[in-house]
Write a protein that holds these residues in place. Structure first.
Motif, mmCIF file in Angstrom:
data_model
loop_
_atom_site.group_PDB
_atom_site.id
_atom_site.type_symbol
_atom_site.label_atom_id
_atom_site.label_comp_id
_atom_site.label_asym_id
_atom_site.label_seq_id
_atom_site.Cartn_x
_atom_site.Cartn_y
_atom_site.Cartn_z
ATOM 1 N N ALA A 1 33.539 33.390 33.979
ATOM 2 C CA ALA A 1 32.682 32.742 34.971
ATOM 3 C C ALA A 1 32.905 33.419 36.307
ATOM 4 O O ALA A 1 33.968 34.011 36.547
ATOM 5 N N ALA A 2 31.909 33.381 37.165
ATOM 6 C CA ALA A 2 32.043 33.989 38.482
ATOM 7 C C ALA A 2 33.228 33.376 39.238
ATOM 8 O O ALA A 2 33.343 32.155 39.337
ATOM 9 N N GLY A 3 34.109 34.235 39.722
ATOM 10 C CA GLY A 3 35.251 33.776 40.487
ATOM 11 C C GLY A 3 36.515 33.538 39.686
ATOM 12 O O GLY A 3 37.551 33.161 40.259
ATOM 13 N N ASP A 4 36.480 33.758 38.374
ATOM 14 C CA ASP A 4 37.696 33.618 37.578
ATOM 15 C C ASP A 4 38.704 34.695 37.978
ATOM 16 O O ASP A 4 38.327 35.816 38.353
ATOM 17 N N VAL A 5 39.982 34.351 37.890
ATOM 18 C CA VAL A 5 41.044 35.283 38.233
ATOM 19 C C VAL A 5 41.988 35.413 37.045
ATOM 20 O O VAL A 5 42.422 34.395 36.483
ATOM 21 N N TYR A 6 42.278 36.645 36.672
ATOM 22 C CA TYR A 6 43.188 36.929 35.557
ATOM 23 C C TYR A 6 44.362 37.740 36.088
ATOM 24 O O TYR A 6 44.191 38.840 36.620
ATOM 25 N N GLU A 7 45.535 37.190 35.953
ATOM 26 C CA GLU A 7 46.758 37.892 36.332
ATOM 27 C C GLU A 7 47.309 38.586 35.089
ATOM 28 O O GLU A 7 47.547 37.965 34.075
ATOM 29 N N LEU A 8 47.501 39.876 35.172
ATOM 30 C CA LEU A 8 47.994 40.646 34.034
ATOM 31 C C LEU A 8 49.446 41.043 34.234
ATOM 32 O O LEU A 8 49.885 41.251 35.351
ATOM 33 N N THR B 1 36.606 38.246 38.351
ATOM 34 C CA THR B 1 35.259 38.438 37.830
ATOM 35 C C THR B 1 34.272 37.925 38.882
ATOM 36 O O THR B 1 33.807 36.790 38.826
ATOM 37 N N VAL B 2 33.939 38.790 39.824
ATOM 38 C CA VAL B 2 33.109 38.424 40.973
ATOM 39 C C VAL B 2 31.697 38.063 40.522
ATOM 40 O O VAL B 2 31.116 37.058 40.951
#
Length: 282
Positions: A275-282, A5-6
């Protein structure tokens, strides 16, 4: 498949985040682990697709990928907070001293997918001269609702949603990073109010990235068709049976805790605000 989420700010950049910009990536290892993709001849390399490129998005995007390595830009609609940094991307791809087409002589023809007026809007934002085209740098392609577009290991399908301008939610499917060999799906609402299209977009997805720019009570007097509230985003998640809800596109004047509390009145599954910069691995 990975979601970054850039930029998560709604309607304009906030003090802590650019406007809407989301990066979907498929690492080479995920491609190689998918027998279906290997059989289809998809190149086992890192792939990157950008969903929306709003104000400030291009700057933050460079923390995660060289813009020259982006494989496609997919735009939900043509409001500035979702597309204005196309102008900066054009400059980068054309004039970069080592990788720009002005230096190499090779046009990138980066796919830019969006509503019918996407090419016209891009030229207007950049201020091209009459008759000047951006087509060498960009390869514009209008969405057709329900018609899937393949970008390497990713499949992007647009769903028409309820907004004052031509707007789409985007459903993205690709190989799982946590369950090798399986396919996972995320849905991004873009901007919309509650409608049948956004529910169908989200049907059964592993992760729903939903805007929640409005607040119940506070924004009731605004014309319909603009934005979801946290409560209505929760209704979409519940009706569609999604695996996880992530709220985004919250303006700087909104409290994310309010949006999340509203969503939880309707949806009982995992829910959070991005939040900006969050990373979600699916």
């Amino acid at each position: 498949m990975r979601l970054v989420t850039v930029g998560v700010a709604g309607s304009f950049p906030g003090p802590d985040s650019p406007a809407s910009c989301y990066l979907v990536q498929v690492p080479a290892a995920d491609v190689a682990a998918s027998p279906e993709l290997v059989a289809a001849g998809v190149e086992a390399r890192d792939w990157s697709v950008v969903l929306d490129l709003g104000n400030g998005g291009l700057g933050a995007l460079q923390r995660y990928v060289d813009p020259a390595d982006v494989d496609a830009v997919a735009l939900s609609h043509l409001h500035p907070d979702h597309c204005s940094d196309l102008s900066g991307l054009y400059v980068y791809l054309r004039y970069h001293p080592h990788r720009g087409s002005h230096r190499t002589g090779v046009d990138p023809h980066l796919p830019v997918l969006g509503p019918a007026a996407v090419a016209e809007r891009a030229r207007a934002m950049y201020g091209t001269e009459p008759g000047e085209s951006m087509d060498g740098v960009f390869a514009f392609r209008p969405w057709t609702a329900g018609q899937a577009v393949r970008v390497g290991p990713l499949t992007v399908t647009p769903f028409r949603v309820f907004h004052p301008v031509e707007a789409y939610g985007l459903r993205v499917s690709g190989p799982s990073s946590v369950r090798p060999g399986e396919t996972v799906t995320l849905a991004y609402t873009g901007d919309t109010d509650l409608c049948d299209g956004v529910v169908e977009l989200a049907r059964g997805v592993d992760l729903l990235l939903s805007e929640a720019a409005f607040e119940e009570g506070r924004d009731d007097g605004v014309e319909p068709g603009i934005h979801l509230t946290g409560r209505r985003a929760g209704q979409v998640a519940a009706r569609a049976g999604v695996g996880r809800l992530v709220l985004t596109h919250l303006p700087a004047w909104s409290d994310p805790r309010v949006a999340l509390a509203e969503a939880r009145t309707e949806y009982g599954g995992p829910a959070e605000t991005a939040a900006a910069g969050d990373v979600y691995e699916l």
